[in-house]
Design a protein around this motif. Structure first.
Motif, PDB file in Angstrom:
ATOM      1  N   GLN A  18     -16.562  19.402  53.835  1.00 32.64           N
ATOM      2  CA  GLN A  18     -16.226  18.257  55.137  1.00 32.64           C
ATOM      3  C   GLN A  18     -16.133  16.938  54.711  1.00 32.64           C
ATOM      4  O   GLN A  18     -15.226  16.173  55.513  1.00 32.64           O
ATOM      5  CB  GLN A  18     -17.739  18.399  55.720  1.00 32.64           C
ATOM      6  N   LEU A  32     -12.230  16.766  54.667  1.00 28.60           N
ATOM      7  CA  LEU A  32     -11.835  17.048  56.124  1.00 28.60           C
ATOM      8  C   LEU A  32     -12.058  15.617  56.717  1.00 28.60           C
ATOM      9  O   LEU A  32     -10.967  15.169  57.144  1.00 28.60           O
ATOM     10  CB  LEU A  32     -12.700  18.039  57.012  1.00 28.60           C
ATOM     11  N   ARG A  33     -13.054  14.802  56.472  1.00 22.18           N
ATOM     12  CA  ARG A  33     -13.100  13.617  57.202  1.00 22.18           C
ATOM     13  C   ARG A  33     -12.168  12.556  56.727  1.00 22.18           C
ATOM     14  O   ARG A  33     -11.503  11.708  57.437  1.00 22.18           O
ATOM     15  CB  ARG A  33     -14.756  13.183  56.916  1.00 22.18           C
ATOM     16  N   LEU A  50      -8.891  13.415  58.221  1.00 21.96           N
ATOM     17  CA  LEU A  50      -8.769  13.028  59.457  1.00 21.96           C
ATOM     18  C   LEU A  50      -8.685  11.596  59.769  1.00 21.96           C
ATOM     19  O   LEU A  50      -7.879  10.911  60.630  1.00 21.96           O
ATOM     20  CB  LEU A  50      -9.968  13.635  60.359  1.00 21.96           C
ATOM     21  N   VAL A  73      -4.928  14.251  66.131  1.00 21.47           N
ATOM     22  CA  VAL A  73      -5.511  15.467  65.395  1.00 21.47           C
ATOM     23  C   VAL A  73      -6.938  15.696  66.394  1.00 21.47           C
ATOM     24  O   VAL A  73      -7.914  15.681  65.656  1.00 21.47           O
ATOM     25  CB  VAL A  73      -6.057  15.095  63.958  1.00 21.47           C
ATOM     26  N   ARG A 107      -8.241  17.848  68.556  1.00 18.95           N
ATOM     27  CA  ARG A 107      -8.925  18.935  68.306  1.00 18.95           C
ATOM     28  C   ARG A 107      -9.763  19.001  67.074  1.00 18.95           C
ATOM     29  O   ARG A 107     -10.998  19.445  67.232  1.00 18.95           O
ATOM     30  CB  ARG A 107      -8.082  20.259  68.496  1.00 18.95           C
ATOM     31  N   TYR A 108      -9.374  18.593  66.059  1.00 17.44           N
ATOM     32  CA  TYR A 108     -10.169  18.497  64.768  1.00 17.44           C
ATOM     33  C   TYR A 108     -11.330  17.688  64.889  1.00 17.44           C
ATOM     34  O   TYR A 108     -12.308  17.909  64.350  1.00 17.44           O
ATOM     35  CB  TYR A 108      -9.047  18.337  63.629  1.00 17.44           C
ATOM     36  N   ALA A 148     -13.817  19.074  67.075  1.00 20.99           N
ATOM     37  CA  ALA A 148     -14.425  19.894  66.379  1.00 20.99           C
ATOM     38  C   ALA A 148     -15.553  19.532  65.304  1.00 20.99           C
ATOM     39  O   ALA A 148     -16.570  20.122  65.156  1.00 20.99           O
ATOM     40  CB  ALA A 148     -13.474  20.926  65.863  1.00 20.99           C
ATOM     41  N   LEU A 149     -15.046  18.460  64.690  1.00 14.33           N
ATOM     42  CA  LEU A 149     -16.043  17.985  63.523  1.00 14.33           C
ATOM     43  C   LEU A 149     -17.061  16.989  64.206  1.00 14.33           C
ATOM     44  O   LEU A 149     -18.328  17.157  63.717  1.00 14.33           O
ATOM     45  CB  LEU A 149     -15.370  17.007  62.723  1.00 14.33           C
TER      46      LEU A 149
END
Length: 94
Positions: A28, A31-32, A35, A45, A47-48, A51-52
């Motif tokens: 995570q 991912l953060r 993003l 982004v 959708r991502y 989702a997060l």
């Protein structure tokens, strides 16, 4: 959903098994960061990000629902409980 102090989240609702849970928890931070960089460079982004945000909300013990409670109270809703005081409350909105 339950949260314990060892970060053993119950991810049953979203269909993640132990492998998915461990993968998501261990990646995570990356991912953060990805993003954040995508947003800073104007790359869509959404959708991502959503989702997060869902992931964060799903594993949160307390969520900021004060606006929902205020709307319920304004439109004649029932009573509500507070986390900072014991008891049942109802606010008369003018």
């Amino acid at each position: 959903m339950s949260i314990d102090k060892t970060n053993n989240y119950d991810f049953g609702i979203v269909g993640l098994g132990v492998i998915g849970r461990n993968l998501l928890l261990s990646t995570q931070a990356s991912l953060r960061e990805a993003l954040k960089d995508a947003i800073a460079n104007g790359i869509s982004v959404s959708r991502y990000v959503n989702a997060l945000a869902y992931f964060d909300a799903y594993r949160s013990e307390k969520l900021p629902t004060n606006i929902i409670q205020a709307q319920r109270g304004y439109f004649g809703a029932r009573t509500y409980e507070r986390i900072d005081q014991e008891g049942i409350f109802h606010t008369l909105w003018d």
